[in-house]
Write an enzyme that holds these catalytic residues in place. Structure first.
Site, PDB file in Angstrom:
ATOM      1  CG  ASP A 187       4.505  20.824 -10.785  1.00  0.00           C
ATOM      2  OD1 ASP A 187       4.774  21.389  -9.700  1.00  0.00           O
ATOM      3  OD2 ASP A 187       4.041  19.665 -10.860  1.00  0.00           O
TER       4      ASP A 187
ATOM      5  CD  GLU B 202       7.354  30.981 -13.462  1.00  0.00           C
ATOM      6  OE1 GLU B 202       8.086  31.959 -13.278  1.00  0.00           O
ATOM      7  OE2 GLU B 202       6.665  30.827 -14.504  1.00  0.00           O
ATOM      8  CE1 TYR B 203      12.466  23.502  -9.301  1.00  0.00           C
ATOM      9  CE2 TYR B 203      12.099  21.861 -11.027  1.00  0.00           C
ATOM     10  CZ  TYR B 203      12.852  22.341  -9.965  1.00  0.00           C
ATOM     11  OH  TYR B 203      13.980  21.663  -9.576  1.00  0.00           O
TER      12      TYR B 203
ATOM     13  CE  LYS C 229      15.579   0.964  14.349  1.00  0.00           C
ATOM     14  NZ  LYS C 229      15.554   0.268  13.050  1.00  0.00           N
TER      15      LYS C 229
ATOM     16  CD  GLU D 228      17.110   4.125   7.774  1.00  0.00           C
ATOM     17  OE1 GLU D 228      18.171   4.542   8.276  1.00  0.00           O
ATOM     18  OE2 GLU D 228      16.740   2.942   7.858  1.00  0.00           O
TER      19      GLU D 228
ATOM     20  CE  LYS E 108      18.448   9.176  17.091  1.00  0.00           C
ATOM     21  NZ  LYS E 108      18.638   9.897  15.830  1.00  0.00           N
TER      22      LYS E 108
ATOM     23  CE  LYS F 221      13.622  -2.498  15.504  1.00  0.00           C
ATOM     24  NZ  LYS F 221      13.750  -3.864  15.081  1.00  0.00           N
TER      25      LYS F 221
HETATM   26  S1  IVH Z   1      20.177   6.971  14.902  1.00  0.00           S
HETATM   27  C1  IVH Z   1      23.806   5.534  16.909  1.00  0.00           C
HETATM   28  N1  IVH Z   1      17.748   7.642  14.137  1.00  0.00           N
HETATM   29  O1  IVH Z   1      18.156   2.336  12.584  1.00  0.00           O
HETATM   30  C2  IVH Z   1      22.538   5.991  16.357  1.00  0.00           C
HETATM   31  N2  IVH Z   1      18.683   5.610  13.317  1.00  0.00           N
HETATM   32  O2  IVH Z   1      19.335   0.149  14.288  1.00  0.00           O
HETATM   33  C3  IVH Z   1      22.043   5.105  15.296  1.00  0.00           C
HETATM   34  N3  IVH Z   1      17.221   4.376  11.801  1.00  0.00           N
HETATM   35  O3  IVH Z   1      21.356   2.043  11.183  1.00  0.00           O
HETATM   36  C4  IVH Z   1      21.287   5.772  14.270  1.00  0.00           C
HETATM   37  N4  IVH Z   1      15.537   5.800  11.836  1.00  0.00           N
HETATM   38  O4  IVH Z   1      19.469   2.853   9.699  1.00  0.00           O
HETATM   39  C5  IVH Z   1      18.747   6.730  14.057  1.00  0.00           C
HETATM   40  N5  IVH Z   1      15.621   8.339  13.531  1.00  0.00           N
HETATM   41  C6  IVH Z   1      16.604   7.448  13.445  1.00  0.00           C
HETATM   42  C7  IVH Z   1      16.503   6.285  12.652  1.00  0.00           C
HETATM   43  C8  IVH Z   1      17.575   5.381  12.622  1.00  0.00           C
HETATM   44  C9  IVH Z   1      15.991   4.655  11.338  1.00  0.00           C
HETATM   45  C10 IVH Z   1      18.008   3.158  11.475  1.00  0.00           C
HETATM   46  C11 IVH Z   1      19.397   3.418  10.972  1.00  0.00           C
HETATM   47  C12 IVH Z   1      20.321   2.669  11.874  1.00  0.00           C
HETATM   48  C13 IVH Z   1      19.403   1.689  12.492  1.00  0.00           C
HETATM   49  C14 IVH Z   1      19.896   1.335  13.856  1.00  0.00           C
END
Ligand code: IVH
Length: 326
Positions: A32, A34-35, A115, A176, A292, A316
């Site tokens: 830190d 040095e930074y 998430k 996020e 996804k 969830k």
């Molecule tokens: S993808 C269309 N990836 O969740 C794709 N969202 O309910 C939508 N979120 O508004 C976003 N972690 O705020 C994505 N790894 C993640 C996420 C994420 C949290 C939140 C984000 C979004 C909400 C959707």
């Protein structure tokens, strides 16, 4: 001999690199001390040569005058929300829906990501420079919180250029913003001592901190970010979510380390349980996983219903056993 301009450029490059080692990779190479020494050297040189100060300098994260109100920003591509699932059966139905829509029985490859429980933001880089940062808002228009986002050390002010990828002329990165649990607790301790209202949870603390008209206040709060997606990209193209998540760190963005590429929905469900087990040990809050479809071509084919994409699902966790306050 090096000119001041060259010295300044060299120092900025060094500081950006060490910032990246520290905030993105969590693997600092220098102390830190040095930074701080490098940082002070840059500050001194910039003080003597104020005409050479540019907004992407690491010294320029704070210091913008307070705003009267936030400007609104239209997102080029709407920031959608996600359909929810709470049980395994609903996740299997999601996979079946995806296959039905694609008219294919073949297993679909999924990316599973924690998430994060914070607030969604969009960062726009023009020719590699952070130009505008906004909140999700209603998904169509958000608030311009550029000054505040600039204070978050894990957000690059300019794209890291390591010759790995050419710099896109326009790059919209989504992620996020959150507050770690320790920072949240520390903030609440201070607020309590000063007779202020405590924040109910880290998400509220993050939102309250990001939506400050005076960015000096935001700068004092320990906000962080994980990036997980893109809006418009001009001058570069991607094939999959996996490729996006691999590329973002090379440009200097922080991506969650617990992402998992899964060959079918069964693996995705296993990944959910694996991430759920980690949950108690993470230093930030997550409330589930996002599943996804990995291929961007398939994502495009699947498209979206009004509110949310057909190619993603929020799976969830069941609510935590909270401690009841008597
Ligand atoms: S993808 C269309 N990836 O969740 C794709 N969202 O309910 C939508 N979120 O508004 C976003 N972690 O705020 C994505 N790894 C993640 C996420 C994420 C949290 C939140 C984000 C979004 C909400 C959707």
């Amino acid at each position: 001999m090096q000119s001041s301009q060259e010295k300044i450029a060299g120092l900025r490059k060094k500081i950006d690199y060490h910032n990246y080692r520290y905030y993105i990779l969590d693997a600092p190479e220098i102390s830190d001390r040095e930074y701080d020494r490098l940082f002070r050297e840059l500050e001194d040189l910039e003080r003597q040569n104020s005409h050479l100060i540019t907004p992407d300098s690491p010294t320029q994260r704070v210091g913008a005058p307070p705003l009267k109100s936030f400007r609104s920003v239209a997102h080029t591509v709407p920031m959608l929300s996600l359909g929810n699932a709470f049980a395994k059966e609903e996740v299997i139905e999601f996979d079946q829906r995806v296959k039905r829509f694609l008219k294919s029985e073949a297993p679909v490859t999924y990316m599973v990501e924690p998430k994060l429980d914070g607030l969604a933001v969009e960062l726009v880089y023009l020719d590699g420079m952070l130009t505008v940062g906004s909140t999700r808002g209603d998904g169509i228009t958000g608030e311009d919180v550029t000054q505040n986002l600039r204070t978050i050390k894990s957000i690059p002010l300019r794209l890291l250029n390591n010759n790995y990828k050419k710099t896109p002329s326009r790059l919209e990165v989504r992620g996020e913003v959150f507050m770690g649990i320790k920072s949240f607790q520390a903030l609440n301790r201070v607020r309590e001592a000063e007779g202020e209202m405590r924040f109910a949870n880290p998400r509220n603390a993050a939102a309250g901190s990001l939506r400050q008209l005076d960015s000096a206040i935001t700068a004092k709060r320990r906000l962080d970010i994980f990036c997980y997606g893109l809006g418009v990209v001009e001058g570069y193209s991607f094939f999959s979510q996996g490729e996006i998540l691999q590329t973002l760190p090379k440009w200097g963005f922080k991506v969650n380390p617990h992402i998992q590429l899964c060959q079918d929905i069964g693996e995705a469900i296993e990944a959910y349980y694996k991430i759920e087990k980690m949950r108690e040990n993470l230093e930030y809050e997550i409330d589930g996983v996002v599943i996804k479809v990995d291929s961007l071509l398939l994502q495009e084919k699947l498209g979206a219903v009004p509110r949310s994409p057909r190619w993603a699902l929020a799976y969830k966790f069941s609510p935590r056993q909270g401690i009841t306050k008597i």
